[in-house]
Design a protein around this motif. Sequence first.
Motif, short mmCIF file in Angstrom:
data_model
loop_
_atom_site.label_atom_id
_atom_site.label_comp_id
_atom_site.label_asym_id
_atom_site.label_seq_id
_atom_site.Cartn_x
_atom_site.Cartn_y
_atom_site.Cartn_z
N PRO A 145 0.79 -1.24 0.00
CA PRO A 145 0.00 0.00 0.00
C PRO A 145 0.82 1.28 0.00
O PRO A 145 0.25 2.37 -0.16
N ASP A 146 2.13 1.19 0.17
CA ASP A 146 2.93 2.41 0.23
C ASP A 146 4.37 2.08 -0.18
O ASP A 146 4.77 0.90 -0.21
N VAL A 155 0.80 3.23 -9.52
CA VAL A 155 -0.21 4.08 -8.91
C VAL A 155 -1.47 4.07 -9.76
O VAL A 155 -1.41 4.16 -10.99
N LEU A 156 -2.62 3.96 -9.10
CA LEU A 156 -3.89 4.05 -9.80
C LEU A 156 -4.30 5.52 -9.93
O LEU A 156 -4.30 6.27 -8.95
N ASP A 160 -9.16 5.45 -10.53
CA ASP A 160 -8.72 4.08 -10.25
C ASP A 160 -8.92 3.14 -11.43
O ASP A 160 -9.10 1.93 -11.26
N VAL A 189 -0.43 15.45 -6.35
CA VAL A 189 -1.58 14.77 -5.76
C VAL A 189 -2.38 15.76 -4.92
O VAL A 189 -1.86 16.36 -3.97
N PRO A 194 -6.86 12.62 -6.86
CA PRO A 194 -6.42 11.60 -5.90
C PRO A 194 -5.77 10.42 -6.63
O PRO A 194 -6.07 10.14 -7.80
N VAL A 195 -4.88 9.75 -5.93
CA VAL A 195 -4.22 8.56 -6.48
C VAL A 195 -4.18 7.49 -5.40
O VAL A 195 -4.42 7.76 -4.22
N LYS A 196 -3.85 6.28 -5.82
CA LYS A 196 -3.76 5.17 -4.88
C LYS A 196 -2.55 4.31 -5.24
O LYS A 196 -2.47 3.78 -6.36
N ILE A 197 -1.59 4.21 -4.33
CA ILE A 197 -0.42 3.36 -4.56
C ILE A 197 -0.83 1.91 -4.42
O ILE A 197 -1.47 1.52 -3.44
N ILE A 198 -0.49 1.10 -5.43
CA ILE A 198 -0.83 -0.32 -5.37
C ILE A 198 0.39 -1.21 -5.18
O ILE A 198 0.26 -2.39 -4.83
#
Length: 208
Positions: A145-146, A155-156, A160, A189, A194-198
């Motif tokens: 997650p990070d 990153v999404l 997403d 960001v 927004p983004v999401k680390i995968i």
Amino acid sequence: MRTNEEIIDLMNNLREEKNISISELARRVDVAKSSLSRYFNKTREFPLNRTDDFAKALGVTSEYLLGIDFEKPKNMFFPDEIIKIPIIGTIAAGEPITAEQNIDEYVPFVSSTVPSGKLIGLNIEGCSMSPGIPDGSRVLVRLQPDVEDGEIAAVLVNGDTEATLKRVKRQNGMMMLIPDNKRYDPIIVTKDTPVKIIGKAVQVFYNL
């Protein structure tokens, strides 16, 4: 190597474990029941020239039956496990990253050649991370997650539905996604973007 008595004791144990009667074993190895009884009574020497037949009938190897240890030749190796890693394509909104509808294909890898952890693959389109990660290359990503500051993350973005590869930079409470190729602009960001680390990029493959 085992003695005659040890071979007979081992065969007897194997026979009992597998619930094979003297009669059945005699049938399997094509030996008269009376002769086989003499082997198990230890009144007659076990015929070593029939070891392969008895081993096959009892479901073991001849080497195991005889108790033969041999040194593995230096040029002999045993292959590692083959694992299949999913290659992620377009990501369905709201679905887990490894959902079947997100997977384009599975690619086999020898387990010892890839990093540990749960891995996915991404096909790279574009030159924002070149020259280290060129257009058309394939990157393995360990799902987490990070990442640490300065590491390359998958990153999404775009609600997403798209995965991009960028270097994560944190400064003054703000996170930026930095391309290695200076011709491309960083992504700042914000609440609006927004983004999401995968996961963390751990290995890259490409053809010369």
